[in-house]
Design an enzyme around this catalytic site. Sequence first.
Site, PDB file in Angstrom:
ATOM      1  N   ASP A 158      -3.678  -2.989   0.714  1.00  0.00           N
ATOM      2  CA  ASP A 158      -3.377  -3.048   2.144  1.00  0.00           C
ATOM      3  C   ASP A 158      -3.820  -4.409   2.676  1.00  0.00           C
ATOM      4  OD1 ASP A 158      -3.215  -2.810   4.850  1.00  0.00           O
ATOM      5  OD2 ASP A 158      -4.539  -1.066   5.019  1.00  0.00           O
ATOM      6  N   ASN A 163       0.830  -1.212   0.000  1.00  0.00           N
ATOM      7  CA  ASN A 163       0.000   0.000   0.000  1.00  0.00           C
ATOM      8  C   ASN A 163       0.868   1.267   0.000  1.00  0.00           C
ATOM      9  OD1 ASN A 163       0.943   0.041   2.588  1.00  0.00           O
ATOM     10  ND2 ASN A 163      -1.052   0.346   3.571  1.00  0.00           N
ATOM     11  N   SER A 195       4.930  -4.003   6.530  1.00  0.00           N
ATOM     12  CA  SER A 195       4.872  -3.239   7.786  1.00  0.00           C
ATOM     13  C   SER A 195       5.900  -2.114   7.723  1.00  0.00           C
ATOM     14  CB  SER A 195       5.226  -4.105   9.008  1.00  0.00           C
ATOM     15  OG  SER A 195       5.269  -3.301  10.181  1.00  0.00           O
ATOM     16  N   TYR A 204       4.958  -1.415  17.252  1.00  0.00           N
ATOM     17  CA  TYR A 204       5.667  -2.334  16.343  1.00  0.00           C
ATOM     18  C   TYR A 204       6.018  -3.626  17.071  1.00  0.00           C
ATOM     19  CZ  TYR A 204       9.259  -3.783  12.909  1.00  0.00           C
ATOM     20  OH  TYR A 204      10.017  -4.451  11.978  1.00  0.00           O
TER      21      TYR A 204
END
Length: 319
Positions: free
Chosen positions: A57, A33, A78, A153
């Site tokens: 996505d 994305n 990511s 994260y």
Amino acid sequence: MKTILISGGAGFIGSHLCDFATERGDTVICLDNLISGTEKNVAHLLSKKNFNFINFDVSQPFLNRKFSKIDEIYHLASPADPNAHSRVSYIAHPFETMKVNSIGTWNMCDLALKTGARLLFASTSEIYGDPEKSPQDENYRGNVSTTGPRSVYDESKRFGETIVAAFVREKAMDGRIVRIFNTYGPRMNVNEGRAVVNFIKEALENKPLTIYGSGSQTRSFCYVSDQVEGLINAMETESAKGEVINIGNPDEKTILEFAKTIKRLTNSESEISYNDLPQDDPKQRKPDIQKARVLLGWQPKVNLETGLLETINYFKKVL
Ligand code: UDP
């Protein structure tokens, strides 16, 4: 010939994987994305018949009406840059980061089950947090803040691992987890705020190299071709099913040493400047790669200076 889906395929590491698989003649489905990846990384592949870029996505289910089979899924999507000042970092995209590593991982596991594909989840050395032991082996459980700035994260990658492990255990999915340690090389995003990118940009512009803290914290840098080889081996080794494997280079350096190496290799006149250390910045990081050596027959080949010279040449071209 295989059909290979690479989420995050327009990113730094993902695009090198796309190169490898496209070159080999596989059908490649690159999903991205473009939050932290860029179409430029795969522009040279767009005209190839066996390469398919889809702006997508993976936090949404990938319904796949076009491809009759998928053999392998590399789930790399990511943001991964921790720097608060960078617009491509996970700090700048906390919700997208949490979603892609949790819901996105779940979606990729569902797709793997539906299609019978083998899955590799790109986890991270960040799941060890600020480690109390060094080097870090795969059995070490880490020292991570659940609420600190890096948690969006670290904790979502940890949950991603949990999802993959459960799909392997409960649903017999053919999955494996690779913990990627600091990796560098051509196609790192120039807008990132990571040490490699900042130091090379600063050195080339003869601006001060901005060390956070005293520079005594350590990192171990793996060149991207070694990393990609490790990922492919982990995917293609039968006995890696259900395993967690560190892939990184154990050649540990202090950040001050690392900055000085970049200054020397760029013949830069930059000075060294010292800034505040960000919260929860890990003090040390060095992979124990014994498991990768034994299970995959893999170890890194490219030394730091050779890899840095390649990376510096890349930045000279794109800056
Ligand atoms: N760092 C630094 N100056 C910079 C960028 C990073 O001193 O301009 C430090 C950072 O604080 C960390 C190390 O370099 O200790 C590696 O940071 P990086 O952003 O590459 O990612 P990390 O390894 O922390 O995930």
